[in-house]
Design a protein around this motif. Sequence first.
Motif, mmCIF file in Angstrom:
data_model
loop_
_atom_site.group_PDB
_atom_site.id
_atom_site.type_symbol
_atom_site.label_atom_id
_atom_site.label_comp_id
_atom_site.label_asym_id
_atom_site.label_seq_id
_atom_site.Cartn_x
_atom_site.Cartn_y
_atom_site.Cartn_z
ATOM 1 N N ILE A 25 0.857 -1.184 0.000
ATOM 2 C CA ILE A 25 0.000 0.000 0.000
ATOM 3 C C ILE A 25 0.891 1.232 0.000
ATOM 4 O O ILE A 25 1.884 1.280 0.729
ATOM 5 C CB ILE A 25 -0.917 0.022 1.243
ATOM 6 C CG1 ILE A 25 -1.892 -1.150 1.217
ATOM 7 C CG2 ILE A 25 -1.687 1.335 1.337
ATOM 8 C CD1 ILE A 25 -2.644 -1.327 2.508
ATOM 9 N N SER A 26 0.546 2.223 -0.809
ATOM 10 C CA SER A 26 1.272 3.482 -0.821
ATOM 11 C C SER A 26 0.533 4.490 0.046
ATOM 12 O O SER A 26 -0.682 4.623 -0.026
ATOM 13 C CB SER A 26 1.389 4.015 -2.254
ATOM 14 O OG SER A 26 2.140 5.204 -2.279
ATOM 15 N N GLY A 27 1.279 5.188 0.914
ATOM 16 C CA GLY A 27 0.662 6.185 1.781
ATOM 17 C C GLY A 27 1.595 6.568 2.901
ATOM 18 O O GLY A 27 2.740 6.106 2.974
ATOM 19 N N ASN A 28 1.118 7.434 3.789
ATOM 20 C CA ASN A 28 1.874 7.805 4.985
ATOM 21 C C ASN A 28 1.294 7.021 6.159
ATOM 22 O O ASN A 28 0.274 7.408 6.730
ATOM 23 C CB ASN A 28 1.777 9.302 5.247
ATOM 24 C CG ASN A 28 2.531 10.111 4.211
ATOM 25 O OD1 ASN A 28 3.466 9.612 3.607
ATOM 26 N ND2 ASN A 28 2.118 11.343 4.001
ATOM 27 N N CYS A 29 1.937 5.918 6.502
ATOM 28 C CA CYS A 29 1.381 4.966 7.465
ATOM 29 C C CYS A 29 2.178 4.989 8.760
ATOM 30 O O CYS A 29 3.396 4.826 8.747
ATOM 31 C CB CYS A 29 1.370 3.563 6.866
ATOM 32 S SG CYS A 29 0.376 3.459 5.350
ATOM 33 N N TYR A 30 1.464 5.161 9.884
ATOM 34 C CA TYR A 30 2.120 5.324 11.179
ATOM 35 C C TYR A 30 1.666 4.297 12.214
ATOM 36 O O TYR A 30 1.808 4.533 13.409
ATOM 37 C CB TYR A 30 1.842 6.726 11.722
ATOM 38 C CG TYR A 30 2.457 7.835 10.908
ATOM 39 C CD1 TYR A 30 3.804 8.155 11.038
ATOM 40 C CD2 TYR A 30 1.684 8.566 10.007
ATOM 41 C CE1 TYR A 30 4.363 9.175 10.305
ATOM 42 C CE2 TYR A 30 2.241 9.587 9.264
ATOM 43 C CZ TYR A 30 3.586 9.892 9.417
ATOM 44 O OH TYR A 30 4.133 10.909 8.678
ATOM 45 N N GLY A 31 1.127 3.184 11.773
ATOM 46 C CA GLY A 31 0.733 2.164 12.727
ATOM 47 C C GLY A 31 0.058 1.003 12.028
ATOM 48 O O GLY A 31 -0.574 1.174 10.985
#
Length: 252
Positions: A25-31
């Motif tokens: 998955i592309s994105g800004n992931c923080y958890g």
Amino acid sequence: EDPKFGGGVYRLDIDGFKWNCKKVISGNCYGILKKGSKFFVVDEQNGILEINNKLEIENKYAIEKNLRPHGISFHKKTDTFIINSTEQDAIFFYDLKFKLSQKIKLSNKKTNTGLRHHHINDNLVIDDSLFVSMFSFSGNYQKEVYDGVILEYNLLDLKESPKVLKNELWMPHNIKFFNKSLFILNSLPGELLGYNMQIIGKFPAFTRGLAHDGKFFFIGQSKNRNHSKYLGTSNNISIDAGIILFDEDTKV
């Protein structure tokens, strides 16, 4: 969108000295949280992504904007998801469909100044306790005071004042529970703490992301954006990103 670079969720398959890394998955992931056969991923732009065991997105749940959400945990007794908001200096509580049910502020500093002060990040639920990590308990990390802590909240009585479980941490992340012991990454010094918060391992890296497979620790090494803060405390500062495999028995 590049398949080899950028933020998101990646799958890393390891076989001896061979490995394959693939962006899922592309994105800004923080958890990320594994719950049953599903994974729940915190994505700053898209909210919460529910992913099946084939790593396909099944549901997207919108949450409030301007949270910079970090960490995700689940409390079985109350069917509650818990996410920390770095931007709002607060802990957000959601039902099974990610409808907001409650919010706890760490202090009134955000309300008074409009700026974040604590940099709350990861969380972990064990039984009826919620453990959260942050850069500054007093809310002064933007003044270069890094009085980082782990706090413990009573999930059955959230009006009860939280307890400081561990202090004197420097940019801590990733509270975990392995081998009947709590672990934390003391990120800027690159320390893995556990077994009564002793230093189990120390690495020349900004450590962020922690897992354990029964033998090895898997420690994420982020590209260090704070390397000037190491000066005087370390003679070898790594700015690489990657995964450290660590054996606590041999220290290899």
